[in-house]
Scaffold this motif. Sequence first.
Motif, PDB file in Angstrom:
ATOM      1  N   VAL A 146     -20.193   0.249 -18.768  1.00 35.81           N
ATOM      2  CA  VAL A 146     -20.799   0.090 -20.101  1.00 35.81           C
ATOM      3  C   VAL A 146     -21.306   1.451 -20.598  1.00 35.81           C
ATOM      4  CG1 VAL A 146     -22.621  -1.036 -21.452  1.00 35.81           C
ATOM      5  CG2 VAL A 146     -21.409  -2.327 -19.684  1.00 35.81           C
ATOM      6  N   MET A 147     -21.900   2.214 -19.685  1.00 34.40           N
ATOM      7  CA  MET A 147     -22.372   3.556 -20.080  1.00 34.40           C
ATOM      8  C   MET A 147     -21.203   4.412 -20.565  1.00 34.40           C
ATOM      9  SD  MET A 147     -25.193   4.660 -17.310  1.00 34.40           S
ATOM     10  CE  MET A 147     -25.865   3.395 -16.320  1.00 34.40           C
ATOM     11  N   ALA A 148     -20.068   4.272 -19.912  1.00 32.52           N
ATOM     12  CA  ALA A 148     -18.882   5.040 -20.331  1.00 32.52           C
ATOM     13  C   ALA A 148     -18.441   4.581 -21.731  1.00 32.52           C
ATOM     14  CB  ALA A 148     -17.757   4.856 -19.318  1.00 32.52           C
ATOM     15  N   ASP A 149     -18.512   3.278 -21.995  1.00 34.15           N
ATOM     16  CA  ASP A 149     -18.179   2.773 -23.345  1.00 34.15           C
ATOM     17  C   ASP A 149     -19.121   3.403 -24.381  1.00 34.15           C
ATOM     18  OD1 ASP A 149     -16.298   1.073 -22.232  1.00 34.15           O
ATOM     19  OD2 ASP A 149     -17.577  -0.713 -22.304  1.00 34.15           O
ATOM     20  N   ILE A 150     -20.403   3.465 -24.020  1.00 32.02           N
ATOM     21  CA  ILE A 150     -21.394   4.025 -24.959  1.00 32.02           C
ATOM     22  C   ILE A 150     -21.077   5.509 -25.209  1.00 32.02           C
ATOM     23  CG2 ILE A 150     -23.846   4.550 -25.336  1.00 32.02           C
ATOM     24  CD1 ILE A 150     -24.537   2.138 -23.527  1.00 32.02           C
ATOM     25  N   GLN A 151     -20.814   6.221 -24.132  1.00 30.62           N
ATOM     26  CA  GLN A 151     -20.526   7.667 -24.244  1.00 30.62           C
ATOM     27  C   GLN A 151     -19.344   7.914 -25.172  1.00 30.62           C
ATOM     28  OE1 GLN A 151     -22.218  10.065 -23.772  1.00 30.62           O
ATOM     29  NE2 GLN A 151     -23.762   9.094 -22.498  1.00 30.62           N
ATOM     30  N   LYS A 152     -18.324   7.105 -25.004  1.00 23.29           N
ATOM     31  CA  LYS A 152     -17.096   7.283 -25.795  1.00 23.29           C
ATOM     32  C   LYS A 152     -17.393   7.037 -27.288  1.00 23.29           C
ATOM     33  CE  LYS A 152     -12.340   5.805 -25.764  1.00 23.29           C
ATOM     34  NZ  LYS A 152     -11.589   4.585 -25.604  1.00 23.29           N
ATOM     35  N   PHE A 153     -18.122   5.952 -27.546  1.00 27.17           N
ATOM     36  CA  PHE A 153     -18.439   5.593 -28.940  1.00 27.17           C
ATOM     37  C   PHE A 153     -19.354   6.646 -29.563  1.00 27.17           C
ATOM     38  CE2 PHE A 153     -21.040   2.784 -31.872  1.00 27.17           C
ATOM     39  CZ  PHE A 153     -20.062   2.664 -32.845  1.00 27.17           C
ATOM     40  N   ARG A 154     -20.262   7.142 -28.739  1.00 21.19           N
ATOM     41  CA  ARG A 154     -21.240   8.127 -29.197  1.00 21.19           C
ATOM     42  C   ARG A 154     -20.590   9.369 -29.798  1.00 21.19           C
ATOM     43  NH1 ARG A 154     -26.153   8.480 -25.115  1.00 21.19           N
ATOM     44  NH2 ARG A 154     -27.750   8.011 -26.643  1.00 21.19           N
ATOM     45  N   LYS A 155     -19.440   9.704 -29.285  1.00 22.40           N
ATOM     46  CA  LYS A 155     -18.743  10.909 -29.775  1.00 22.40           C
ATOM     47  C   LYS A 155     -18.299  10.737 -31.216  1.00 22.40           C
ATOM     48  CE  LYS A 155     -17.175  12.684 -25.353  1.00 22.40           C
ATOM     49  NZ  LYS A 155     -16.532  11.900 -24.313  1.00 22.40           N
ATOM     50  N   THR A 156     -18.219   9.491 -31.676  1.00 20.41           N
ATOM     51  CA  THR A 156     -17.684   9.244 -33.019  1.00 20.41           C
ATOM     52  C   THR A 156     -18.787   9.035 -34.059  1.00 20.41           C
ATOM     53  OG1 THR A 156     -17.610   6.845 -32.726  1.00 20.41           O
ATOM     54  CG2 THR A 156     -15.701   8.080 -31.961  1.00 20.41           C
ATOM     55  N   VAL A 157     -20.051   8.955 -33.611  1.00 21.75           N
ATOM     56  CA  VAL A 157     -21.162   8.679 -34.536  1.00 21.75           C
ATOM     57  C   VAL A 157     -22.335   9.618 -34.222  1.00 21.75           C
ATOM     58  CG1 VAL A 157     -20.582   6.233 -34.918  1.00 21.75           C
ATOM     59  CG2 VAL A 157     -22.035   6.869 -32.987  1.00 21.75           C
ATOM     60  N   ASP A 158     -23.413   9.511 -35.007  1.00 19.83           N
ATOM     61  CA  ASP A 158     -24.538  10.417 -34.780  1.00 19.83           C
ATOM     62  C   ASP A 158     -25.654   9.806 -33.934  1.00 19.83           C
ATOM     63  OD1 ASP A 158     -24.010  12.863 -36.730  1.00 19.83           O
ATOM     64  OD2 ASP A 158     -23.290  11.024 -37.665  1.00 19.83           O
ATOM     65  N   ARG A 159     -25.853   8.495 -34.097  1.00 18.67           N
ATOM     66  CA  ARG A 159     -26.893   7.797 -33.323  1.00 18.67           C
ATOM     67  C   ARG A 159     -26.346   6.423 -32.959  1.00 18.67           C
ATOM     68  NH1 ARG A 159     -28.630   9.000 -37.997  1.00 18.67           N
ATOM     69  NH2 ARG A 159     -29.205   6.896 -38.650  1.00 18.67           N
ATOM     70  N   VAL A 160     -26.949   5.810 -31.915  1.00 20.32           N
ATOM     71  CA  VAL A 160     -26.436   4.511 -31.469  1.00 20.32           C
ATOM     72  C   VAL A 160     -27.591   3.535 -31.228  1.00 20.32           C
ATOM     73  CG1 VAL A 160     -25.155   3.317 -29.632  1.00 20.32           C
ATOM     74  CG2 VAL A 160     -24.443   5.585 -30.332  1.00 20.32           C
ATOM     75  N   VAL A 161     -27.380   2.270 -31.595  1.00 21.42           N
ATOM     76  CA  VAL A 161     -28.311   1.179 -31.280  1.00 21.42           C
ATOM     77  C   VAL A 161     -27.480   0.048 -30.677  1.00 21.42           C
ATOM     78  CG1 VAL A 161     -29.805  -0.603 -32.309  1.00 21.42           C
ATOM     79  CG2 VAL A 161     -29.937   1.735 -33.140  1.00 21.42           C
TER      80      VAL A 161
END
Length: 437
Positions: A146-161
């Motif tokens: 799940v952390m890897a999913d978050i990391q990947k998505f994070r690269k495409t946006v500025d902040r994550v919730v």
Amino acid sequence: MSKENIAPATGKLGVMVVGLGAVATTMIAGVEAIRRGLAKPIGSLTQMGTIRLGKRTDNNTPLVKDFVPLANLNDLVFTGWDIFEDNVYESAAHAEVLDKETLAKLKPYLETIKPMPAVFDQHYVKRLHGTHVKTGKNKLDLAQQVMADIQKFRKTVDRVVMIWCGSTEIFLEPSAVHESIEAFEKGLENNDPGIAPSQIYAYAALKGGVPFANGAPNLTVDTKALLELSRQTAAPVCGKDFKTGQTLMKTVLAPAFKARLLGVSGWFSTNILGNRDGEVLDEPQSFKTKEESKLGSLEYIFQPELYPDLYKDIYHKIRINYYPPRGDQKEAWDNIDIFGWLGYPMQIKMNFLCRDSILAAPIALDLVLFLDLAKRTPELRNLGVQEWLSFYLKSPQTTEGLYPEHDLFIQSMKLKNTLRHIMGQELITHLGLEYYD
Ligand SMILES: NC(=O)c1ccc[n+]([C@@H]2O[C@H](COP(=O)([O-])OP(=O)(O)OC[C@H]3O[C@@H](n4cnc5c(N)ncnc54)[C@H](O)[C@@H]3O)[C@@H](O)[C@H]2O)c1
């Protein structure tokens, strides 16, 4: 504290939704419909609410979204996980909350949001059989995925919730594994049965400093370990279980009885609903989790220890019945036995024909936007639980040793005063003597 200290809401806000079912798809489709000017954000305090500043005579009541720096709806980017492969269009069509015509207009966009494989174990949600799931050697391995999913998505946006809009899990109580971060991490390695999938997602989010909201009554972050982690990584969390229909009405009516010192001897609440949530809640262990969450509000509002003559002997009963023909259009009945002057009895009957996900979607949106605000606000982000978001939740969380506030009007005042406070504005107490000087 003043506005200067709050980081601006510039750039894209990534919203990671766990469980792309009725509530989640209604929120996502709704945001897209609003962005295109097809509908209004009714029910959303962040979008339509106003906030009074200064005296009543000042005539200064901006929109909440013009007062605090919130992410703009155009900057929201959605992704998520589910145990079924359906994209958001297919899942929304299956949920049958929004009509076909509306969904058809949004189809090209909704089809692009496809769930990532989920962390799931049927032990915790007995009624579901999902196939779109991750496999791993232990719970820690799953959390790392799940952390890897978050990391990947994070690269495409500025902040994550992250927000849990997944199913209600079986009833779990905190155990030794929830006592500290160390114990929890060991438990992930040892596959401790006290750690349900919702806790694995929450751990992955918090470990990476990502705020986490919980729309279900699951234990999830309501433990020492995850609250400690939330403070440590400055990843705000809030309480549990969207406060939508019957409980919303309870937390409006009960404060009125208490304010007028009217006694209550019984409160019987029953519901029929036919969506997938209703099917999951038809299973006794998931129902128990929901029941506990729904029961709490009256006990706290009435304070029977302070008013034994009025509230000591309330018989409070809650029932949820799965009734497929009704789909998402839940019907709730309440019979309230009250008593007044000299103990004379009276009754109130309430029949709420509501739409579950229509009520829940704006709450999910507001929680995402406010948690992102909390993360950008130095005075809030290290607190762990954001008690000011109790307004939205059936089971508010607080710091240790405090009882939660369930009264909707106290919650609303707390929320708005928190916004005034972080923006350096005077709090509103409603004292009002200043008008008579
Ligand atoms: N609608 C309301 O008014 C309301 C109010 C309060 C709370 N809730 C809660 O919100 C949650 C969502 O409600 P809903 O009506 O959208 O239900 P739903 O059944 O339509 O959606 C839940 C989705 O979560 C998925 N899911 C289950 N476990 C998962 C996991 N481990 N990982 C990823 N996905 C998973 C399911 O496959 C399903 O698609 C429920 O727990 C419900 O009790 C809803």
